[in-house]
Design a protein around this motif. Structure first.
Motif, PDB file in Angstrom:
ATOM      1  N   GLY A   1      52.701  72.616 -14.470  1.00  0.00           N
ATOM      2  CA  GLY A   1      53.423  73.898 -14.133  1.00  0.00           C
ATOM      3  C   GLY A   1      52.629  75.615 -14.331  1.00  0.00           C
ATOM      4  N   ALA A   2      52.020  74.862 -14.915  1.00  0.00           N
ATOM      5  CA  ALA A   2      51.134  76.461 -14.714  1.00  0.00           C
ATOM      6  C   ALA A   2      50.026  76.977 -13.682  1.00  0.00           C
ATOM      7  N   SER A   3      49.675  78.686 -13.151  1.00  0.00           N
ATOM      8  CA  SER A   3      49.885  78.672 -12.351  1.00  0.00           C
ATOM      9  C   SER A   3      48.316  78.482 -11.800  1.00  0.00           C
ATOM     10  N   ALA A   4      47.527  78.570 -12.737  1.00  0.00           N
ATOM     11  CA  ALA A   4      45.862  78.245 -13.197  1.00  0.00           C
ATOM     12  C   ALA A   4      45.956  77.148 -12.453  1.00  0.00           C
ATOM     13  N   ALA A   5      46.482  75.755 -12.397  1.00  0.00           N
ATOM     14  CA  ALA A   5      46.200  74.692 -12.598  1.00  0.00           C
ATOM     15  C   ALA A   5      46.908  74.245 -10.757  1.00  0.00           C
ATOM     16  N   ILE A   6      47.967  74.915 -10.576  1.00  0.00           N
ATOM     17  CA  ILE A   6      48.684  75.008  -9.092  1.00  0.00           C
ATOM     18  C   ILE A   6      47.636  75.400  -8.438  1.00  0.00           C
ATOM     19  N   ASP A   7      47.215  76.791  -8.389  1.00  0.00           N
ATOM     20  CA  ASP A   7      46.497  77.553  -7.682  1.00  0.00           C
ATOM     21  C   ASP A   7      45.179  76.406  -7.499  1.00  0.00           C
ATOM     22  N   ARG A   8      44.386  76.088  -7.901  1.00  0.00           N
ATOM     23  CA  ARG A   8      43.169  75.780  -8.212  1.00  0.00           C
ATOM     24  C   ARG A   8      43.130  74.157  -6.869  1.00  0.00           C
ATOM     25  N   ALA A   9      44.376  74.046  -7.911  1.00  0.00           N
ATOM     26  CA  ALA A   9      44.541  72.110  -7.130  1.00  0.00           C
ATOM     27  C   ALA A   9      44.436  72.371  -4.981  1.00  0.00           C
ATOM     28  N   LYS A  10      45.111  73.669  -5.465  1.00  0.00           N
ATOM     29  CA  LYS A  10      45.849  73.832  -3.938  1.00  0.00           C
ATOM     30  C   LYS A  10      44.563  74.565  -2.823  1.00  0.00           C
ATOM     31  N   GLY A  11      43.845  75.084  -4.045  1.00  0.00           N
ATOM     32  CA  GLY A  11      42.671  75.619  -3.153  1.00  0.00           C
ATOM     33  C   GLY A  11      41.662  74.482  -3.072  1.00  0.00           C
ATOM     34  N   PHE A  12      41.627  73.824  -3.741  1.00  0.00           N
ATOM     35  CA  PHE A  12      40.542  72.596  -4.262  1.00  0.00           C
ATOM     36  C   PHE A  12      40.549  71.923  -2.304  1.00  0.00           C
ATOM     37  N   ARG A  13      42.233  71.803  -3.017  1.00  0.00           N
ATOM     38  CA  ARG A  13      42.793  71.091  -1.050  1.00  0.00           C
ATOM     39  C   ARG A  13      42.469  71.154  -0.192  1.00  0.00           C
ATOM     40  N   GLU A  14      42.633  73.315   0.050  1.00  0.00           N
ATOM     41  CA  GLU A  14      42.029  74.103   1.422  1.00  0.00           C
ATOM     42  C   GLU A  14      40.995  73.325   2.021  1.00  0.00           C
TER      43      GLU A  14
END
Ligand code: GYE
Length: 368
Positions: free
Chosen positions: A213-226
């Motif tokens: 639920g933390a934006s830091a986790a959500i966005d790091r995961a998204k950026g890495f996968r991109e």
């Protein structure tokens, strides 16, 4: 005498005849030159409409303070809602707010939510009700769950500023967000892992993610996968390590039980990377050789594992945000609508290949 009366009578008749022929005066059409001065009406004095409240580019209506336009840091009474004390990064972030408040004479009401969102929401409500508080700063545990207290803050004339983490709410709800571009951090993490695995034919990576639920986790995961596709990385297992060493050690041990065909670990912060390193060692493998590990934050603890070569890369995330946040808060009290809705933090990245000497020299200059 008769004649005079006759003449007068005839004159009156003639006048009446004339007016009868002229077109009737239209109520609205006023002849250019008013024939008769209209009776002075007591027209209400022109009202000077209160100037519209300044609004940011994001549409946030700024609750300007009475001290405007000369508000200073000493006019700030800040209700600060922290996530908890889950990591070295968080400790540095909290010190930044407490120390800067003491230095600058800011009145700080600090609240530690112990990583429970219900605590954050009730603290937010308390600060909304507190007449002495003029600015509320939120480090959001989750990306949702604050709608009611944000509305209440607007109604109660409290300036709201987000620090560290973004939330899924329209920028009409807050003055500005001061924090990292976590998606970009994810991109940098993927590029670093690609470089660390450049000589490895296999690129199976496990993910130890931050708190759900933390934006830091959500966005790091998204950026890495991109960006991971650039070198053919596959994420084979993923689980949260709650930003903590012991949780992450247990998660990594479970991953290794599941499969030893692992070439890399994408850990969302330094504590999670350190937990993974401990589990890899206990499994008789060598972190930084058999399995490559990357982390995020670049705290002093993270640097130790970079210097030892057990962590291959550490993507910086700046926790020292208080000076920027307090400056923005003063601007809000003064009704300054020029502050952008997001002020991304300035950050770097560090690599084991920089070598112990260089990394130690850098570490000596850092405050966290
Ligand atoms: O990476 C982690 C902390 O929000 C950037 O939260 C922060 C993250 C940081 O617990 O260590």
């Amino acid at each position: 005498m008769f004649r005079l009366k006759t003449i007068v009578f005839l004159v009156v008749v003639a006048a009446m005849a004339l007016t009868a022929c002229a077109p009737a005066a239209q109520p609205t059409a006023v002849s250019a030159v008013p024939t008769t001065a209209p009776a002075p009406t007591t027209a209400p004095a022109p009202t000077t409409a209160a100037p519209a409240a300044p609004t940011t580019s994001g549409g946030y209506v700024i609750p300007v303070a009475k001290c405007a336009p000369n508000c200073t840091l000493k006019d700030l009474t800040v209700g600060f809602i922290q996530t908890g004390s889950e990591s070295g990064w968080r400790a540095a972030n909290t010190s930044s707010f407490k120390d800067t408040a003491t230095q600058e004479g800011v009145t700080l009401k600090f609240y530690d939510a112990q990583n429970k969102i219900e605590n954050q929401v009730s603290a937010f409500h308390q600060f909304n009700q507190d007449p002495s508080v003029n600015v509320i700063v939120l480090a959001a545990l989750d990306v949702t769950g604050y709608d009611d207290v944000l509305k209440e803050a607007a109604a109660d004339g409290k300036v709201v500023i987000l620090e560290d983490r973004r939330i899924d709410a329209a920028p009409t709800n807050f003055y500005t967000y001061i924090g990292s571009d976590f998606i970009n951090e994810g991109h940098e993490g993927a590029a670093a892992m690609c470089d660390l695995l450049k000589n490895s034919t296999k690129k199976n990576v496990v993910e130890i993610s931050g708190a759900v639920g933390a934006s830091a986790a959500i966005d790091r995961a998204k950026g890495f996968r991109e960006k991971m596709g650039a070198c053919g990385i596959t994420i084979t297992q993923s689980q949260t390590g709650n930003w903590a060493v012991p949780d992450s050690k247990a998660v990594m041990a479970a991953f290794l039980k599941q499969s030893t065909d692992i070439q890399g670990v994408f850990a969302h912060n330094d504590e999670e990377a350190i937990g993974a390193i401990q589990a890899i060692q206990e499994a008789g493998l060598t972190p930084g050789k058999d399995i490559q590990v990357i982390g995020f934050d670049a705290t002093a603890d993270g640097f130790k594992y970079l210097i030892s070569g057990q962590m291959g890369a550490d993507i910086e995330c700046n926790p020292l945000l208080a000076p920027q946040v307090y400056d923005a808060a003063v601007k809000a009290l003064n009704g300054d609508a020029t502050v952008p809705t997001w002020v991304p933090s300035k950050e770097g990245e560090f690599f084991a290949v920089q070598g112990a000497d260089a990394l130690n020299a850098i570490l000596a200059t850092r405050k966290y």
